[in-house]
Structures are given as structure tokens and as C-alpha cells.
Design a protein around this motif. Structure first.
Motif, PDB file in Angstrom:
ATOM      1  N   ARG A   1      -1.680  31.783 -62.973  1.00 55.89           N
ATOM      2  CA  ARG A   1      -1.457  32.738 -64.059  1.00 55.89           C
ATOM      3  C   ARG A   1      -2.679  33.611 -64.319  1.00 55.89           C
ATOM      4  N   SER A   2      -3.828  33.129 -63.888  1.00 55.99           N
ATOM      5  CA  SER A   2      -5.044  33.938 -64.035  1.00 55.99           C
ATOM      6  C   SER A   2      -5.308  34.798 -62.797  1.00 55.99           C
ATOM      7  N   GLY A   3      -4.355  34.789 -61.848  1.00 58.98           N
ATOM      8  CA  GLY A   3      -4.444  35.680 -60.709  1.00 58.98           C
ATOM      9  C   GLY A   3      -5.047  35.087 -59.456  1.00 58.98           C
ATOM     10  N   GLU A   4      -5.156  33.759 -59.390  1.00 58.36           N
ATOM     11  CA  GLU A   4      -5.743  33.110 -58.218  1.00 58.36           C
ATOM     12  C   GLU A   4      -4.674  32.826 -57.156  1.00 58.36           C
ATOM     13  N   ILE A   5      -5.155  32.650 -55.915  1.00 57.27           N
ATOM     14  CA  ILE A   5      -4.307  32.113 -54.850  1.00 57.27           C
ATOM     15  C   ILE A   5      -4.558  30.611 -54.771  1.00 57.27           C
ATOM     16  N   VAL A   6      -3.500  29.835 -54.841  1.00 58.72           N
ATOM     17  CA  VAL A   6      -3.599  28.383 -54.754  1.00 58.72           C
ATOM     18  C   VAL A   6      -3.024  27.935 -53.416  1.00 58.72           C
ATOM     19  N   GLY A   7      -3.797  27.140 -52.679  1.00 56.88           N
ATOM     20  CA  GLY A   7      -3.363  26.647 -51.378  1.00 56.88           C
ATOM     21  C   GLY A   7      -2.747  25.265 -51.476  1.00 56.88           C
ATOM     22  N   VAL A   8      -1.590  25.079 -50.842  1.00 57.45           N
ATOM     23  CA  VAL A   8      -0.846  23.829 -50.921  1.00 57.45           C
ATOM     24  C   VAL A   8      -0.387  23.406 -49.522  1.00 57.45           C
ATOM     25  N   PHE A   9      -0.533  22.125 -49.240  1.00 58.07           N
ATOM     26  CA  PHE A   9       0.053  21.516 -48.042  1.00 58.07           C
ATOM     27  C   PHE A   9       1.206  20.629 -48.524  1.00 58.07           C
ATOM     28  N   PRO A  10       2.433  21.151 -48.535  1.00 58.78           N
ATOM     29  CA  PRO A  10       3.539  20.426 -49.175  1.00 58.78           C
ATOM     30  C   PRO A  10       3.990  19.166 -48.446  1.00 58.78           C
ATOM     31  N   GLU A  11       3.481  18.920 -47.233  1.00 55.59           N
ATOM     32  CA  GLU A  11       3.773  17.652 -46.575  1.00 55.59           C
ATOM     33  C   GLU A  11       2.917  16.525 -47.152  1.00 55.59           C
ATOM     34  N   ALA A  12       1.872  16.902 -47.901  1.00 51.30           N
ATOM     35  CA  ALA A  12       0.974  15.984 -48.618  1.00 51.30           C
ATOM     36  C   ALA A  12      -0.019  15.271 -47.704  1.00 51.30           C
ATOM     37  N   THR A  13       0.395  14.874 -46.517  1.00 53.12           N
ATOM     38  CA  THR A  13      -0.506  14.207 -45.580  1.00 53.12           C
ATOM     39  C   THR A  13      -0.367  14.850 -44.204  1.00 53.12           C
ATOM     40  N   ILE A  14      -1.331  14.567 -43.339  1.00 57.18           N
ATOM     41  CA  ILE A  14      -1.299  15.098 -41.980  1.00 57.18           C
ATOM     42  C   ILE A  14      -0.079  14.555 -41.235  1.00 57.18           C
ATOM     43  N   SER A  15       0.606  15.435 -40.536  1.00 55.08           N
ATOM     44  CA  SER A  15       1.741  15.026 -39.702  1.00 55.08           C
ATOM     45  C   SER A  15       1.217  14.585 -38.345  1.00 55.08           C
ATOM     46  N   GLN A  16       1.312  13.303 -38.053  1.00 53.96           N
ATOM     47  CA  GLN A  16       0.833  12.789 -36.771  1.00 53.96           C
ATOM     48  C   GLN A  16       1.786  13.069 -35.616  1.00 53.96           C
ATOM     49  N   SER A  17       2.991  13.502 -35.939  1.00 53.60           N
ATOM     50  CA  SER A  17       3.927  13.917 -34.892  1.00 53.60           C
ATOM     51  C   SER A  17       3.739  15.396 -34.567  1.00 53.60           C
ATOM     52  N   PHE A  18       2.951  16.101 -35.425  1.00 51.08           N
ATOM     53  CA  PHE A  18       2.695  17.536 -35.293  1.00 51.08           C
ATOM     54  C   PHE A  18       3.968  18.360 -35.465  1.00 51.08           C
TER      55      PHE A  18
END
Length: 240
Positions: A107-124
Motif C-alpha cells: 500500500r505504500s508502493g513497494e514491490i513485495v517478492g513471494v515464492f508461493p511454493e514456500a519451499t524449494i522444489s526438489q523435483s524442479f
């Protein structure tokens, strides 16, 4: 307030990548808005993904505030840096506090980065997406910026040794057009639409990737459905 830490850290990362002679192929950065809030959403295949994802905002002269697990902020080295760069700690036991923090940033105009898988995908391959990114976009009225990266797993990923020598490893990134919630759209349907778009971008990055395995021992970083020897999602579930 002046950004005293983040720009030098980005510059240092860029210098390191040049020293490693990484072959960075980055397209679609024009979709990062030059101003205003947005949620940058990426797949997650390696420990350095947040650095590469953040580089996609550099042409627009933007800085990305990534959501990262709270333990990183407790580390004696990374903690002070993460706080100085205004990244957002996520305590999974109290996730709403991080969500509210991210909303304030958006709301203050920032870009927020999200990895929606939450953890690294080991299957890629893409795991199930959590709905937090979509909820943020709906609650703050900002667009979602989908992106995908490929090749970062060859540098440093879960269960593999780091490969940070001068090995000329390519890293391919694709940023897509912003997704805006449709009237009456739910977080569930927006999350599904977002995941489908990240999947398309991931496939585009994989097609553009300039390296193929040299031998049978060099297929660990390629998903099974593409002929590699990375574990399948089903195998990981059985082992987990």
C-alpha cells in the motif's frame, strides 16, 4: 529514507555474477512497474533465487522486499542485512503478522517478492501454490507480476553441493505481463490463474535454456518429465 544497504548489495551480487561468468538471459523486465505496489511471484528451485528474482527489477530501478523465513533474520550475518534491506520475516506459526507487514509495504508502493511454493522444489517442477500472494493482491489492489527462473538449481539447491566456481552456468529468467484480479475473483481462482501463468513462463525459460546435459551423470537438475533424473513429486512424497 535513503537506501544505504540494498543498492550496494545488489551491485555486489551483480559483480559476483560477472566474476562467475554466469550467462544471464533475462526477458520481460519491462513488465516490472516503474512505480507503485506489485507482488512479484516466482518459482523456487534454489537458494539464490531471491537474488536473481530481484535483478529483474533493476532495469526499472526498483527494489523488491522479499518475504523470507524468520530464521534467516536471526542469523548473525544475514539478519542485519535482511532487516536493512527491509525484507519481510515470515514466522509460519504467526503468518498473519507477515501478511499485514506485506500489505503495508504494498500500500505504500513497494514491490513485495513471494515464492508461493514456500519451499524449494526438489523435483524442479511447480509445487502447489499457497494463496498468500493472491490474497495480498486482492486486499491491496495491486497487480501480480509472474516470473520464472531456470538454471539457478545448478548453482546451489537443496541436497546438492554449491557450485559457485567460474563454470559459465546459464541462468534464464522470464517475466510475464501483470495479472490483475477480475471483478469478484476469489483468491483460489486467482492463485490457479497465477500458477498457470508461472508454469507457462517456466516452460518458456526451459525451452530457451542453452545447455543440455553432457552425460548421464549431469541430468540431476532436469525434471523427470523432461528426461532428467530429478526425483518426481510422487517420489518425494513417498520419501517425505
Amino acid at each position: 529514507m535513503a537506501e544505504l544497504v540494498y543498492p550496494p548489495v545488489v551491485g555486489a551480487a551483480h559483480t559476483l555474477f560477472k566474476a562467475l561468468d554466469l550467462r544471464i538471459d533475462m526477458k520481460g523486465t519491462e513488465h516490472i512497474p516503474p512505480k507503485g505496489g506489485a507482488v512479484l511471484v516466482s518459482n523456487h528451485i534454489g537458494y539464490l533465487d531471491f537474488i536473481f528474482a530481484g535483478l529483474t527489477a533493476r532495469p526499472s530501478k526498483r527494489l523488491v522486499r522479499f518475504m523470507a523465513k524468520e530464521s534467516v533474520f536471526r542469523h548473525k550475518v544475514s539478519g542485519p542485512l535482511m532487516r536493512a534491506m527491509k525484507h519481510i520475516p515470515v514466522d509460519r506459526r504467526q503468518g498473519e503478522a507477515a501478511f499485514d507487514h506485506a500489505l503495508d509495504a504494498l500500500r505504500s508502493g513497494e514491490i513485495v517478492g513471494v515464492f508461493p511454493e514456500a519451499t524449494i522444489s526438489q523435483s524442479f517442477t511447480l509445487k502447489t501454490f499457497k494463496s498468500g500472494a493472491a490474497r495480498m493482491a486482492l486486499d491491496s489492489g495491486v497487480p501480480l507480476i509472474p516470473m520464472a527462473l531456470w538454471g539457478t538449481q545448478r548453482l546451489w539447491t537443496k541436497g546438492r553441493p554449491r557450485n559457485l566456481g567460474r563454470n559459465h552456468i546459464p541462468v534464464t529468467m522470464r517475466v510475464g505481463e501483470p495479472l490483475t484480479p477480475e471483478p469478484g475473483e476469489t483468491a483460489v481462482s486467482l492463485t490457479e490463474r497465477l500458477r498457470n501463468r508461472v508454469q507457462e513462463l517456466l516452460e518458456a525459460a526451459q525451452r530457451a535454456y542453452p545447455v543440455r546435459p553432457k552425460n548421464a551423470d549431469d541430468t540431476w537438475w532436469i525434471p523427470a518429465h523432461l528426461g532428467g533424473t530429478a526425483p518426481t513429486p510422487a517420489q518425494l512424497r513417498e520419501a517425505g
